[in-house]
Write an enzyme that holds these catalytic residues in place. Structure first.
Site, PDB file in Angstrom:
ATOM      1  N   HIS A 101      42.451  39.256  46.571  1.00 59.15           N
ATOM      2  CA  HIS A 101      41.077  38.734  46.572  1.00 59.15           C
ATOM      3  C   HIS A 101      40.723  38.160  45.208  1.00 59.15           C
ATOM      4  CE1 HIS A 101      40.601  42.627  44.674  1.00 59.15           C
ATOM      5  NE2 HIS A 101      39.421  42.225  44.210  1.00 59.15           N
ATOM      6  N   ASP A 103      37.181  38.236  43.024  1.00 53.49           N
ATOM      7  CA  ASP A 103      36.026  39.139  43.124  1.00 53.49           C
ATOM      8  C   ASP A 103      34.801  38.478  43.759  1.00 53.49           C
ATOM      9  OD1 ASP A 103      37.348  41.355  42.088  1.00 53.49           O
ATOM     10  OD2 ASP A 103      36.969  40.718  40.024  1.00 53.49           O
ATOM     11  N   HIS A 246      43.799  38.822  42.739  1.00 58.53           N
ATOM     12  CA  HIS A 246      44.507  40.022  42.305  1.00 58.53           C
ATOM     13  C   HIS A 246      44.538  41.068  43.405  1.00 58.53           C
ATOM     14  CE1 HIS A 246      40.274  40.575  41.227  1.00 58.53           C
ATOM     15  NE2 HIS A 246      40.471  41.882  41.359  1.00 58.53           N
ATOM     16  N   ARG A 261      34.087  48.363  35.384  1.00 60.21           N
ATOM     17  CA  ARG A 261      34.255  46.906  35.359  1.00 60.21           C
ATOM     18  C   ARG A 261      32.925  46.255  35.020  1.00 60.21           C
ATOM     19  NH1 ARG A 261      35.791  43.839  40.817  1.00 60.21           N
ATOM     20  NH2 ARG A 261      33.671  43.018  40.734  1.00 60.21           N
TER      21      ARG A 261
HETATM   22  C1  SIN Z   1      39.131  45.068  41.230  1.00 55.56           C
HETATM   23  O1  SIN Z   1      39.345  44.377  42.217  1.00 55.56           O
HETATM   24  O2  SIN Z   1      38.278  44.807  40.411  1.00 55.56           O
HETATM   25  C2  SIN Z   1      39.984  46.275  40.976  1.00 55.56           C
HETATM   26  C3  SIN Z   1      41.178  45.930  40.200  1.00 55.56           C
HETATM   27  C4  SIN Z   1      41.932  47.147  39.800  1.00 55.56           C
HETATM   28  O3  SIN Z   1      41.452  48.269  40.022  1.00 55.56           O
HETATM   29  O4  SIN Z   1      43.015  47.007  39.246  1.00 55.56           O
END
Ligand code: SIN
Length: 270
Positions: A101, A103, A246, A261
């Site tokens: 995805h 974000d 990612h 985050r």
């Molecule tokens: C996310 O999608 O922000 C999570 C990425 C992660 O936990 O490595």
């Protein structure tokens, strides 16, 4: 590009670089930030190790990139919705980000950047993989690039059941975005559909849309577009959601992986 204030070590030929020689809690002078920004645009995701940031310093780093984005549904720390919690442990029934995805691409103006800072990591496992969406676009043949360049897709989020007792901040977002977007800072074209949020290509029959999306979701999995980051305690990653996707690998159950985050607001894709 030559860097004067930071050390930049590329992780792969396609994407990712580890930056050293910087203390993100202190060294946010203009020349250092200019080089960090340049390295981020060049490598799409950049990594820092052994960083010791307070929550306020994490937020301040995010603000260097722009206005902060608030996740529609995820829990946050200390009554500050800009500090999204990323946490998986023995009680978790799911892992954040376990499908490919970009974000919150279902937002009308999806985030341009995300800054993930992990303080607790499992002894092994818990890596994150990023994919370069410029490279994914450039690897397609001319006729397919042309077709995709004429199309838009619907992105939808459905966070129901994702975050337990936590009440969503706002409704599940949905939006229509071009399948190929132009990065507003580099001017380069990038593939902008992802398995997490993209549900339908507009103007095609259901079968055509489904076949094309399946092909593109598979295409993104080509390892030549990827880098894989092995987290350590106090590692930090900054990625560009406009030209990457990612996937967070959940291979460490029942161990704990935890951090926060900070996410930065983007523009409407074009
Ligand atoms: C996310 O999608 O922000 C999570 C990425 C992660 O936990 O490595």
């Amino acid at each position: 590009m030559q860097y004067q204030y930071i050390n930049v070590e590329p992780l792969t030929a396609s994407i990712g670089a580890v930056i050293s020689g910087v203390n993100l809690g202190e060294d946010l002078s203009e020349p250092v930030m200019t080089e960090i920004h340049a390295a981020w645009l060049e490598h799409l995701v950049i990594f820092f190790r052994e960083q010791h940031l307070s929550e306020q310093q994490h937020i301040a780093l995010g603000q260097e990139f722009g206005e902060l984005h608030i996740h529609p549904a995820a829990p946050y720390r200390h009554e500050n919705p800009a500090l999204m919690v990323v946490h998986t442990d023995a009680d978790s029934h799911r892992n954040n980000g376990e499908v490919w995805h970009s974000d919150v691409s279902a937002d009308e103006k999806p985030p341009k950047a995300s800054i993930l800072y992990l303080q607790t990591v499992p002894e092994t496992g818990g890596d994150t993989i990023w994919a370069n969406m410029y490279a994914a676009y450039e690897a397609l043949s001319g006729p397919i690039q042309e077709l995709l360049g004429s199309l838009s897709a619907r992105h939808e989020a459905d966070y129901s059941g994702f975050y337990g007792e936590h009440k969503p901040q706002r409704k599940n977002p949905h939006a229509e975005h071009p399948v190929i977007r132009t990065h507003p800072e580099t001017g380069r074209k990038a593939l902008f559909v992802n398995q997490g949020f993209t549900k339908r290509i507009l103007g095609l029959s259901r079968d055509e849309s489904s076949a094309l999306l399946q092909f593109l979701f598979q295409h993104v999995k080509d390892p030549t577009f990827h880098c894989r980051f092995r987290w350590q305690e106090d590692s930090l990653a900054i990625w560009d959601n406009r030209c990457t996707q990612h996937l967070a690998v959940w291979d460490y159950f029942p161990n704990t992986r935890s951090g926060t985050r900070v996410t930065i607001q983007g523009d409407r894709p074009f």
